[in-house]
Design an enzyme around this catalytic site. Structure first.
Site, PDB file in Angstrom:
ATOM      1  N   ARG A 119      25.725  11.881 -62.563  1.00 23.63           N
ATOM      2  CA  ARG A 119      26.494  10.947 -62.993  1.00 23.63           C
ATOM      3  C   ARG A 119      25.755   9.522 -62.622  1.00 23.63           C
ATOM      4  NH1 ARG A 119      32.426   9.525 -63.394  1.00 23.63           N
ATOM      5  NH2 ARG A 119      32.124   7.273 -64.327  1.00 23.63           N
ATOM      6  N   ARG A 160      29.004   9.695 -69.899  1.00 20.04           N
ATOM      7  CA  ARG A 160      28.904  10.430 -68.581  1.00 20.04           C
ATOM      8  C   ARG A 160      28.553  11.712 -68.656  1.00 20.04           C
ATOM      9  NH1 ARG A 160      34.217   7.650 -67.013  1.00 20.04           N
ATOM     10  NH2 ARG A 160      33.152   6.074 -68.223  1.00 20.04           N
ATOM     11  N   ASP A 175      32.831  13.298 -65.139  1.00 14.80           N
ATOM     12  CA  ASP A 175      33.911  12.283 -64.387  1.00 14.80           C
ATOM     13  C   ASP A 175      34.990  13.372 -63.961  1.00 14.80           C
ATOM     14  OD1 ASP A 175      35.186  10.008 -64.019  1.00 14.80           O
ATOM     15  OD2 ASP A 175      36.228  10.033 -65.715  1.00 14.80           O
ATOM     16  N   ASP A 223      38.499  12.717 -61.959  1.00 12.99           N
ATOM     17  CA  ASP A 223      39.444  12.043 -61.370  1.00 12.99           C
ATOM     18  C   ASP A 223      40.875  12.629 -60.710  1.00 12.99           C
ATOM     19  OD1 ASP A 223      38.240   9.446 -62.066  1.00 12.99           O
ATOM     20  OD2 ASP A 223      39.093   9.979 -64.171  1.00 12.99           O
TER      21      ASP A 223
END
Length: 158
Positions: free
Chosen positions: A89, A98, A101, A103
């Site tokens: 990343r 990317r 990712d 989250d």
């Protein structure tokens, strides 16, 4: 040093990638999350193909996993960022394409407002690529109204 919370907490983590073999990267990241200390992955959503929002580049492969962890939220975030880094990343600019990712969407019923972390995730209700996979594994957490608000966003179950 990783700090444990008293009791395991159920969190939900969104995964996305649009560079390289994105589907395999997302699957590998699910396994890497499961291998974290004091953490296991429960349910895993299907993979979804989505067009980028507020960015350009190839389509994304997205998913959501249920995570049961005794880590505190900041430590979980730190571990997820290490997984992102190990996948290559880079953060050249906001919303750049990317390799991976990760989250944290929800961390138990907690609310966190810090410079590093906001819970619940502030934009999760605006993204079909979050709501559809989350609804697949935790339907009680997503309302029909939320799904209706993102119904025009292109998303395809793989």
């Amino acid at each position: 040093m990783l700090e444990a919370v008293r009791e395991p907490v159920t969190a939900y983590v969104a995964l996305g990638a649009n560079l390289g073999d994105a589907a395999q990267t997302v699957r590998n990241a699910m396994d890497a999350i499961h291998a974290l200390p004091q953490t296991e992955v429960g349910q895993r959503s299907s993979l979804y193909l989505t067009t980028p929002i507020d960015s350009d580049g190839p389509d994304y492969v997205n998913a959501v996993v249920e995570v049961i962890t005794s880590l505190c939220a900041p430590d979980l975030l730190e571990q997820l960022q290490k997984i992102e880094q190990s996948a290559g990343r880079k953060r050249p600019y906001r919303n750049a394409p990317r390799t991976l990712d990760l989250d944290i969407l929800l961390f138990g019923s907690g609310q966190i407002h810090s410079p590093a972390l906001t819970m619940p995730h502030p934009r999760m209700a605006q993204r079909a690529f979050v709501l559809r996979p989350l609804a697949e594994i935790a339907p009680a957490l997503v309302t029909p109204k939320q799904l209706g608000a993102v119904r025009d966003q292109a998303i395809e179950k793989l």
